[in-house]
Design a protein around this motif. Sequence first.
Motif, PDB file in Angstrom:
ATOM      1  N   GLU A 137     -23.242  94.253 -18.048  1.00 53.52           N
ATOM      2  CA  GLU A 137     -23.752  93.118 -18.815  1.00 53.52           C
ATOM      3  C   GLU A 137     -25.109  92.674 -18.277  1.00 53.52           C
ATOM      4  O   GLU A 137     -26.026  92.348 -19.050  1.00 53.52           O
ATOM      5  CB  GLU A 137     -22.748  91.972 -18.750  1.00 53.52           C
TER       6      GLU A 137
ATOM      7  N   ASP B 177     -14.516  92.011 -13.489  1.00 58.87           N
ATOM      8  CA  ASP B 177     -14.745  93.326 -12.908  1.00 58.87           C
ATOM      9  C   ASP B 177     -16.231  93.473 -12.594  1.00 58.87           C
ATOM     10  O   ASP B 177     -17.091  93.227 -13.458  1.00 58.87           O
ATOM     11  CB  ASP B 177     -14.304  94.412 -13.893  1.00 58.87           C
TER      12      ASP B 177
ATOM     13  N   LEU C 197     -15.431  88.349 -16.922  1.00 60.65           N
ATOM     14  CA  LEU C 197     -15.098  89.759 -17.144  1.00 60.65           C
ATOM     15  C   LEU C 197     -14.131  90.279 -16.090  1.00 60.65           C
ATOM     16  O   LEU C 197     -13.399  91.242 -16.343  1.00 60.65           O
ATOM     17  CB  LEU C 197     -16.381  90.596 -17.143  1.00 60.65           C
TER      18      LEU C 197
ATOM     19  N   ARG D  26     -15.159  82.768 -19.998  1.00 59.67           N
ATOM     20  CA  ARG D  26     -14.310  83.953 -20.126  1.00 59.67           C
ATOM     21  C   ARG D  26     -14.858  85.048 -19.203  1.00 59.67           C
ATOM     22  O   ARG D  26     -15.628  85.901 -19.626  1.00 59.67           O
ATOM     23  CB  ARG D  26     -14.278  84.444 -21.574  1.00 59.67           C
TER      24      ARG D  26
ATOM     25  N   ALA E 181     -18.241  95.855 -14.895  1.00 57.73           N
ATOM     26  CA  ALA E 181     -18.488  95.290 -16.215  1.00 57.73           C
ATOM     27  C   ALA E 181     -19.590  94.236 -16.164  1.00 57.73           C
ATOM     28  O   ALA E 181     -20.438  94.160 -17.067  1.00 57.73           O
ATOM     29  CB  ALA E 181     -17.198  94.681 -16.773  1.00 57.73           C
ATOM     30  N   VAL E 182     -19.576  93.435 -15.116  1.00 58.23           N
ATOM     31  CA  VAL E 182     -20.617  92.410 -14.981  1.00 58.23           C
ATOM     32  C   VAL E 182     -21.979  93.054 -14.777  1.00 58.23           C
ATOM     33  O   VAL E 182     -22.996  92.603 -15.336  1.00 58.23           O
ATOM     34  CB  VAL E 182     -20.272  91.455 -13.821  1.00 58.23           C
TER      35      VAL E 182
END
Length: 480
Positions: free
Chosen positions: A66, A59, A57, A55, A62-63
């Motif tokens: 994370e 973007d 992300l 799944r 966003a990665v």
Amino acid sequence: MRSHLLNDLTAEHYRRSVTEGVERVAAKLATTDRPFTGVTVDALTPRIDAIDLDRPLGDTSAVLDELEDVYLRDAVYFHHPRYLAHLNCPVVIPAVLGEAVLSAVNSSLDTWDQSAGGTLIERRLIDWTTARIGLGENADGVFTSGGTQSNLQALLLAREEAKSDSPAKLRVFTSEASHFSVKKSAKLLGLGQDSVVPIPVDHDKRMQTVALARELERCKRDGLVPMAVVATAGTTDFGSIDPLPEVAELCARFGAWLHVDAAYGCGLLASLRYRDRIEGIERADSVTVDYHKSFFQPVSSSAVLVRDASTLRHATYHAEYLNPRRMVTERIPNQVDKSLQTTRRFDALKLWMTLRVMGADGIGQLFDEVCDLAAEGWKLLAADPRYDVVVEPGLSTLVFRYIPAAVTDPAEIDRANLYARGALFASGDAVVAGTKVGGRHYLKFTLLNPETTTDDIAAVLDLIAGHAEQYLGESLDRAS
């Protein structure tokens, strides 16, 4: 999904993504106040296991958020002055720039038609290094993934050059303090279990040449073949440098291939003041260098060098789709003809960028600084009644042991030192390494950061003593 392929249509996407990543890392480096957070395996594993790799992300921001949670926050940062553990150096900026370039262009250094100028740059750097060593005009070599691969390839060449009708008769001689990859290489090369003959070391952890001569004579007397002697210019534990001129003399007398493992000590090739510590290296048949240890390069950046270029033929295989024999007569330079690897990164670019920006003297100055720091650290340890220091450093490594005044049981002292190392790592305040000397547990500083000071060393010694005393106090309470 094509929008994520790096090409002429996505250059702006590439620029934005990489810039955002660089800014995140730069901010992290600027605000890191200790080498480690102390995170445990049990704490970090669930965070990584919870990520569903099916799944995405979708973007970059966003990665990166994370990534901060699962890696950047808890990484071990070698640039911090209180990272004092293994042979990991802080890296110089020109090399990191080279890393960005080579990753984006993604040349493969196996054949000319995949690399063009990359091949010539690597070859020029090989020539530069062999000239620094003094191997002569017929020398050659190739970049590798690291010291273990370089040692393996060197011993492969030595095996093929040895005059023997049976691999079982071949013997490799190396000091008790040499790198484990010597024994590992012998196993991978199909030599017998007893093929590696350990040579005792002296008080300074250098190979005893009297003992080496005795073992070489015994080898000949028993009808065996002295395939190679592996001398070390910078042992992992002690930074000790074997007496290279004397070892070279014995190799010449007994007809043994001389390999010098200078994975650590290769920084002396650029040294402004300590180059004489590796006098005799120019007599080697092969040499291992790890630029990613003492040339301040990112992993990986290493090479194996040989005195006689023709010996590299033992690693040569021709494939019609890749490097057919006709290319040799057509003088097309294919590095795969010399390498154990096929597909291979353009790691040489990092060193090229470093030399073109800083010069060899700039590298040598940094390495001299850490050697000087180790000398000062040795004085601190020698004058500190809490510690026993093993040998005066030949490079930038210090091996020592906390000795409590009120405890005489060696096993209890072992446990105190092990506890102190573990507690220090868990705190994240500093990172130190450990080893065994004479069967007992010792601690180790590997000093490769010119930003580390004697104040840092003194502070870490106080931290170690505090953790050790805490353990011993708790141990006494348990006993009572």
